[in-house]
Design a protein around this motif. Structure first.
Motif, PDB file in Angstrom:
ATOM      1  N   MET A 111      -9.270 -15.153  40.117  1.00  0.00           N
ATOM      2  CA  MET A 111      -8.336 -15.360  39.004  1.00  0.00           C
ATOM      3  C   MET A 111      -7.724 -16.765  39.115  1.00  0.00           C
ATOM      4  SD  MET A 111      -5.082 -13.025  37.953  1.00  0.00           S
ATOM      5  CE  MET A 111      -5.766 -11.402  38.156  1.00  0.00           C
ATOM      6  N   ASN A 112      -7.785 -17.608  38.044  1.00  0.00           N
ATOM      7  CA  ASN A 112      -7.169 -18.927  38.160  1.00  0.00           C
ATOM      8  C   ASN A 112      -5.660 -18.827  37.922  1.00  0.00           C
ATOM      9  OD1 ASN A 112      -6.612 -19.000  35.416  1.00  0.00           O
ATOM     10  ND2 ASN A 112      -8.648 -19.799  34.936  1.00  0.00           N
ATOM     11  N   ALA A 113      -4.960 -19.994  38.188  1.00  0.00           N
ATOM     12  CA  ALA A 113      -3.492 -19.972  38.156  1.00  0.00           C
ATOM     13  C   ALA A 113      -2.963 -19.565  36.785  1.00  0.00           C
ATOM     14  CB  ALA A 113      -2.973 -21.342  38.541  1.00  0.00           C
ATOM     15  N   GLN A 114      -3.650 -20.087  35.726  1.00  0.00           N
ATOM     16  CA  GLN A 114      -3.191 -19.796  34.371  1.00  0.00           C
ATOM     17  C   GLN A 114      -3.274 -18.292  34.060  1.00  0.00           C
ATOM     18  OE1 GLN A 114      -1.653 -22.033  32.749  1.00  0.00           O
ATOM     19  NE2 GLN A 114      -1.194 -20.516  31.171  1.00  0.00           N
ATOM     20  N   THR A 115      -4.433 -17.671  34.432  1.00  0.00           N
ATOM     21  CA  THR A 115      -4.602 -16.237  34.147  1.00  0.00           C
ATOM     22  C   THR A 115      -3.589 -15.411  34.931  1.00  0.00           C
ATOM     23  OG1 THR A 115      -6.779 -16.782  34.997  1.00  0.00           O
ATOM     24  CG2 THR A 115      -6.654 -14.956  33.440  1.00  0.00           C
ATOM     25  N   SER A 116      -3.354 -15.783  36.206  1.00  0.00           N
ATOM     26  CA  SER A 116      -2.433 -14.956  36.971  1.00  0.00           C
ATOM     27  C   SER A 116      -1.013 -15.087  36.420  1.00  0.00           C
ATOM     28  CB  SER A 116      -2.511 -15.258  38.466  1.00  0.00           C
ATOM     29  OG  SER A 116      -2.010 -16.518  38.696  1.00  0.00           O
ATOM     30  N   LYS A 117      -0.654 -16.312  35.907  1.00  0.00           N
ATOM     31  CA  LYS A 117       0.679 -16.470  35.300  1.00  0.00           C
ATOM     32  C   LYS A 117       0.816 -15.572  34.071  1.00  0.00           C
ATOM     33  CE  LYS A 117       2.497 -20.997  36.323  1.00  0.00           C
ATOM     34  NZ  LYS A 117       2.338 -22.358  35.909  1.00  0.00           N
ATOM     35  N   SER A 118      -0.223 -15.581  33.224  1.00  0.00           N
ATOM     36  CA  SER A 118      -0.091 -14.778  31.998  1.00  0.00           C
ATOM     37  C   SER A 118      -0.088 -13.285  32.333  1.00  0.00           C
ATOM     38  CB  SER A 118      -1.175 -15.124  30.978  1.00  0.00           C
ATOM     39  OG  SER A 118      -2.414 -14.884  31.542  1.00  0.00           O
ATOM     40  N   ARG A 119      -0.799 -12.899  33.384  1.00  0.00           N
ATOM     41  CA  ARG A 119      -0.809 -11.489  33.821  1.00  0.00           C
ATOM     42  C   ARG A 119       0.602 -11.073  34.267  1.00  0.00           C
ATOM     43  NH1 ARG A 119      -1.821  -7.285  32.903  1.00  0.00           N
ATOM     44  NH2 ARG A 119      -2.045  -5.640  34.400  1.00  0.00           N
ATOM     45  N   ARG A 146       3.377 -12.471  33.310  1.00  0.00           N
ATOM     46  CA  ARG A 146       4.228 -12.405  32.116  1.00  0.00           C
ATOM     47  C   ARG A 146       4.070 -11.037  31.422  1.00  0.00           C
ATOM     48  NH1 ARG A 146       2.409 -16.601  28.848  1.00  0.00           N
ATOM     49  NH2 ARG A 146       2.683 -17.983  30.583  1.00  0.00           N
ATOM     50  N   VAL A 147       2.812 -10.585  31.322  1.00  0.00           N
ATOM     51  CA  VAL A 147       2.558  -9.286  30.675  1.00  0.00           C
ATOM     52  C   VAL A 147       3.246  -8.161  31.460  1.00  0.00           C
ATOM     53  CG1 VAL A 147       0.746  -7.573  30.186  1.00  0.00           C
ATOM     54  CG2 VAL A 147       0.387  -9.962  29.599  1.00  0.00           C
ATOM     55  N   LEU A 148       3.151  -8.229  32.801  1.00  0.00           N
ATOM     56  CA  LEU A 148       3.770  -7.184  33.629  1.00  0.00           C
ATOM     57  C   LEU A 148       5.288  -7.147  33.436  1.00  0.00           C
ATOM     58  CD1 LEU A 148       1.751  -7.464  36.963  1.00  0.00           C
ATOM     59  CD2 LEU A 148       1.756  -5.562  35.342  1.00  0.00           C
ATOM     60  N   ILE A 149       5.885  -8.368  33.368  1.00  0.00           N
ATOM     61  CA  ILE A 149       7.340  -8.432  33.168  1.00  0.00           C
ATOM     62  C   ILE A 149       7.700  -7.837  31.805  1.00  0.00           C
ATOM     63  CG2 ILE A 149       9.313  -9.993  32.842  1.00  0.00           C
ATOM     64  CD1 ILE A 149       7.995 -11.816  34.969  1.00  0.00           C
ATOM     65  N   GLN A 150       6.901  -8.211  30.794  1.00  0.00           N
ATOM     66  CA  GLN A 150       7.169  -7.685  29.447  1.00  0.00           C
ATOM     67  C   GLN A 150       7.068  -6.160  29.434  1.00  0.00           C
ATOM     68  OE1 GLN A 150       4.355  -9.796  27.110  1.00  0.00           O
ATOM     69  NE2 GLN A 150       5.708 -11.532  26.734  1.00  0.00           N
ATOM     70  N   ASP A 151       6.022  -5.651  30.128  1.00  0.00           N
ATOM     71  CA  ASP A 151       5.834  -4.191  30.199  1.00  0.00           C
ATOM     72  C   ASP A 151       7.061  -3.535  30.821  1.00  0.00           C
ATOM     73  OD1 ASP A 151       3.405  -4.346  29.121  1.00  0.00           O
ATOM     74  OD2 ASP A 151       2.250  -3.921  30.944  1.00  0.00           O
ATOM     75  N   ARG A 152       7.540  -4.169  31.930  1.00  0.00           N
ATOM     76  CA  ARG A 152       8.673  -3.558  32.633  1.00  0.00           C
ATOM     77  C   ARG A 152       9.915  -3.563  31.737  1.00  0.00           C
ATOM     78  NH1 ARG A 152       9.461  -5.742  38.315  1.00  0.00           N
ATOM     79  NH2 ARG A 152       7.340  -5.019  38.513  1.00  0.00           N
TER      80      ARG A 152
END
Ligand SMILES: Nc1ncnc2c1ncn2[C@@H]1O[C@H](COP(=O)(O)OP(=O)(O)OP(=O)(O)O)[C@@H](O)[C@H]1O
Length: 302
Positions: A1-9, A11-17
């Motif tokens: 996973m590159n840095a950009q994908t892991s950052k967006s992942r 972000r999604v987790l935070i939004q989910d929480r």
């Protein structure tokens, strides 16, 4: 996973929480209202089935008002929720039963809300005593949830001497057992269900809720198709829609009563078109743009 994908992942987790937290707060603030809103979202996805929608709204109102009455020390009485669903194949009877199980659980009317589907062979035995045993075992499995008996009239197939009658009698006895509650839904084609109920005079009054699931019109079937495509992140061209419309008309014309399987026919057609689209797209190009990956054309519904 590159840095950009892991950052967006992340972000999604935070939004989910955050969304989970908001949902929890909304639920705690007004549980009934929260559950009703959630149910409305699911009802909105269903095409037609107006009787079912009206019934579900009645149930919410009734349970909510009962809770308010309890707060004022007013009497509340349980109602029997055993039901008859009448309609052709694919008109949404199983979908409705599953949805009701979930809602009854959320509202605290059923403890588990799970769904057990059965037919004649699951209830009726081959020798004396076996039927009652089999039926009781199923009822036990359905405790706290929904027992859905499809093509229930098959239980009356062999007449008075058949073990099917024993299954009906055992079910009737279990329905009145308030200590181990479950909801029994008998389902099947309208004409056969009416005949079955007429042959068993004690039965109709035990099923205060009887819902009709009418065949869908062509427009409704196209709407169902569009919803199914949306859920799967596909769209269709107007030529594809026209092609589907023609197929529905042809299919319906060639079918006898009850042999047209409504929503299930649409689901099968959509799934087949998705497979045709995959083969066609793969054959046409090596690199696929997003538009091509999600668009079904007339040829996919050939
Ligand atoms: N009102 C509806 N709106 C959208 N989709 C529906 C609706 N009713 C049924 N469907 C879809 O049609 C398909 C078949 O539905 P379902 O299995 O509930 O029908 P059924 O009446 O139980 O059929 P059968 O009696 O043959 O078991 C499912 O994929 C379901 O999602």
């Amino acid at each position: 996973m590159n840095a950009q994908t892991s950052k967006s992942r992340i972000r999604v987790l935070i939004q989910d929480r955050e969304r989970d937290q908001q949902q929890r707060e909304a639920m705690l603030a007004d549980p009934d209202h929260y559950i009703l809103q959630k149910a409305e979202k699911q009802l909105y996805k269903l095409v037609g089935v107006n009787e079912l929608k009206t019934f579900i709204r009645e149930i919410y109102a009734w349970i909510h008002i009962n809770r308010c009455r309890e707060k004022h020390q007013l009497k509340t009485k349980q109602q029997s929720m055993h039901m008859i669903f009448k309609g052709s194949p694919g008109t949404g009877k199983t979908t409705a039963a599953r949805l009701l199980g979930e809602m009854f659980r959320e509202l605290g009317f059923l403890e588990k809300g799970h769904f057990i589907e059965a037919e004649r062979g699951d209830l009726v035995g081959e020798y004396i005593g076996q039927t009652a045993q089999k039926t009781k075992a199923l009822v036990q499995k359905a405790e706290g949830g929904i027992l859905f008996v499809d093509e229930a009239y098959a239980l009356a197939r062999g007449g008075e001497k058949d073990f099917g009658k024993e299954a009906v009698d055992t079910l009737v006895k279990a329905m009145d057992d308030n200590l181990h509650p479950f909801v029994l839904i008998l389902a099947g084609y309208s004409t056969e269900m009416n005949r079955f109920l007429n042959m068993n005079p004690g039965l109709p009054s035990r099923f205060p809720v009887q819902l009709e699931f009418p065949d869908f019109t062509t427009e409704q079937l196209l709407e169902i198709a569009e919803n199914m495509l949306g859920e799967r992140e596909y769209i269709w061209t107007s030529a594809a829609k026209e092609q589907m419309e023609k197929k529905i008309q042809l299919r319906r014309a060639g079918k006898t009563e009850h042999s047209f399987s409504n929503g299930r026919y649409i689901r099968n057609e959509i799934e087949q078109a998705i497979r045709y689209h995959a083969v066609r797209t793969m054959r046409e190009k090596k690199e696929h743009d997003k538009e091509a990956l999600k668009t079904l054309i007339g040829a996919d519904f050939k």
